[in-house]
Design a protein around this motif. Structure first.
Motif, PDB file in Angstrom:
ATOM      1  N   ALA A 294       0.851  -1.191   0.000  1.00 11.58           N
ATOM      2  CA  ALA A 294       0.000   0.000   0.000  1.00 11.58           C
ATOM      3  C   ALA A 294       0.886   1.239   0.000  1.00 11.58           C
ATOM      4  O   ALA A 294       1.879   1.312   0.737  1.00 11.58           O
ATOM      5  CB  ALA A 294      -0.917   0.003   1.211  1.00 11.58           C
TER       6      ALA A 294
ATOM      7  N   THR B 111       0.707   5.505   0.311  1.00  7.85           N
ATOM      8  CA  THR B 111      -0.151   6.603   0.744  1.00  7.85           C
ATOM      9  C   THR B 111       0.452   7.930   0.304  1.00  7.85           C
ATOM     10  O   THR B 111       1.655   8.156   0.453  1.00  7.85           O
ATOM     11  CB  THR B 111      -0.330   6.585   2.275  1.00  7.85           C
TER      12      THR B 111
ATOM     13  N   LYS C 209      -0.564  12.358   0.216  1.00 10.29           N
ATOM     14  CA  LYS C 209      -1.377  13.325   0.967  1.00 10.29           C
ATOM     15  C   LYS C 209      -1.235  14.719   0.394  1.00 10.29           C
ATOM     16  O   LYS C 209      -0.217  15.048  -0.217  1.00 10.29           O
ATOM     17  CB  LYS C 209      -0.914  13.389   2.431  1.00 10.29           C
TER      18      LYS C 209
ATOM     19  N   SER D  11      -8.368   3.954  -1.605  1.00  2.55           N
ATOM     20  CA  SER D  11      -9.182   4.642  -0.612  1.00  2.55           C
ATOM     21  C   SER D  11      -8.754   6.106  -0.569  1.00  2.55           C
ATOM     22  O   SER D  11      -7.553   6.406  -0.508  1.00  2.55           O
ATOM     23  CB  SER D  11      -8.973   4.004   0.767  1.00  2.55           C
TER      24      SER D  11
ATOM     25  N   VAL E  72      -6.133  12.209   1.998  1.00  2.00           N
ATOM     26  CA  VAL E  72      -5.185  11.108   2.178  1.00  2.00           C
ATOM     27  C   VAL E  72      -5.646   9.979   1.268  1.00  2.00           C
ATOM     28  O   VAL E  72      -6.748   9.458   1.420  1.00  2.00           O
ATOM     29  CB  VAL E  72      -5.122  10.633   3.642  1.00  2.00           C
ATOM     30  N   GLU E  73      -4.813   9.636   0.303  1.00  2.00           N
ATOM     31  CA  GLU E  73      -5.154   8.623  -0.690  1.00  2.00           C
ATOM     32  C   GLU E  73      -4.203   7.441  -0.536  1.00  2.00           C
ATOM     33  O   GLU E  73      -2.985   7.615  -0.539  1.00  2.00           O
ATOM     34  CB  GLU E  73      -5.032   9.234  -2.088  1.00  2.00           C
ATOM     35  N   THR E  74      -4.768   6.256  -0.386  1.00  2.00           N
ATOM     36  CA  THR E  74      -3.970   5.043  -0.261  1.00  2.00           C
ATOM     37  C   THR E  74      -4.358   4.096  -1.389  1.00  2.00           C
ATOM     38  O   THR E  74      -5.539   3.833  -1.600  1.00  2.00           O
ATOM     39  CB  THR E  74      -4.192   4.368   1.104  1.00  2.00           C
TER      40      THR E  74
ATOM     41  N   GLN F 282       4.459   6.088  -6.564  1.00  2.00           N
ATOM     42  CA  GLN F 282       4.147   7.107  -5.557  1.00  2.00           C
ATOM     43  C   GLN F 282       4.298   8.506  -6.145  1.00  2.00           C
ATOM     44  O   GLN F 282       3.417   9.353  -5.966  1.00  2.00           O
ATOM     45  CB  GLN F 282       5.053   6.956  -4.334  1.00  2.00           C
TER      46      GLN F 282
ATOM     47  N   GLN G 217       1.235  11.083  -6.675  1.00  2.00           N
ATOM     48  CA  GLN G 217       1.367  12.348  -5.942  1.00  2.00           C
ATOM     49  C   GLN G 217       1.307  13.522  -6.909  1.00  2.00           C
ATOM     50  O   GLN G 217       0.698  14.547  -6.602  1.00  2.00           O
ATOM     51  CB  GLN G 217       2.666  12.382  -5.140  1.00  2.00           C
TER      52      GLN G 217
END
Length: 142
Positions: A8, A10, A12, A96, A109-111, A124, A128
């Motif tokens: 995963a 993440t 932000k 999510s 916040v995206e995961t 990533q 981003q």
């Protein structure tokens, strides 16, 4: 096909806009086509979005020079208005996106589950960059 034990990632950001504007820019196809790409060499010429559980979305991301394009698409699995969007991409990966209303700003916040072919750092930075593009667009659009 369900894949177990995916990594995963993440990402932000904080958008200087209230949640209602952020939600509209995130979910309205007329807005999506203005931000859903990672760099100035790309664009999103098409977007369709049925923001409800079981609803489908599709965004075409394409190089402006016509050399490459792909459709980013999936199905929504959970929607909590102005709070959470969860979906599964057609390749089975889950995403999510959590929104936190801070009044005049909104935290995102995206995961997402990483794919197997590209390096994690590249995934990533690409996701981003799209989120940063969303922030820039949303803070300046009407």
């Amino acid at each position: 096909m369900e894949v177990e034990n995916r990594t995963a990632i993440t990402i932000k950001t904080t958008v200087a806009a209230p949640i209602a504007k952020v939600w509209k820019c995130w979910s309205d196809p007329q807005h999506i086509t203005n931000w859903a790409f990672a760099s100035d060499e790309w664009h999103a010429p098409y977007a369709d979005n049925d923001l409800k559980e079981g609803g489908k979305f599709q965004t075409t991301m394409a190089a402006k020079d016509g050399s490459m394009s792909f459709d980013f698409e999936g199905v929504y699995t959970s929607i909590k208005d102005h709070e959470l969007i969860e979906y599964t991409i057609l390749d089975g990966r889950k995403v999510s996106v959590a929104f936190t209303d801070n009044g005049s700003t909104t935290d995102i916040v995206e995961t997402f589950e990483a794919e197997d072919t590209l390096p994690l750092e590249m995934q990533q930075s690409g996701w981003q960059a799209i989120l940063d593009n969303f922030k820039k667009y949303t803070e300046t659009c009407e």
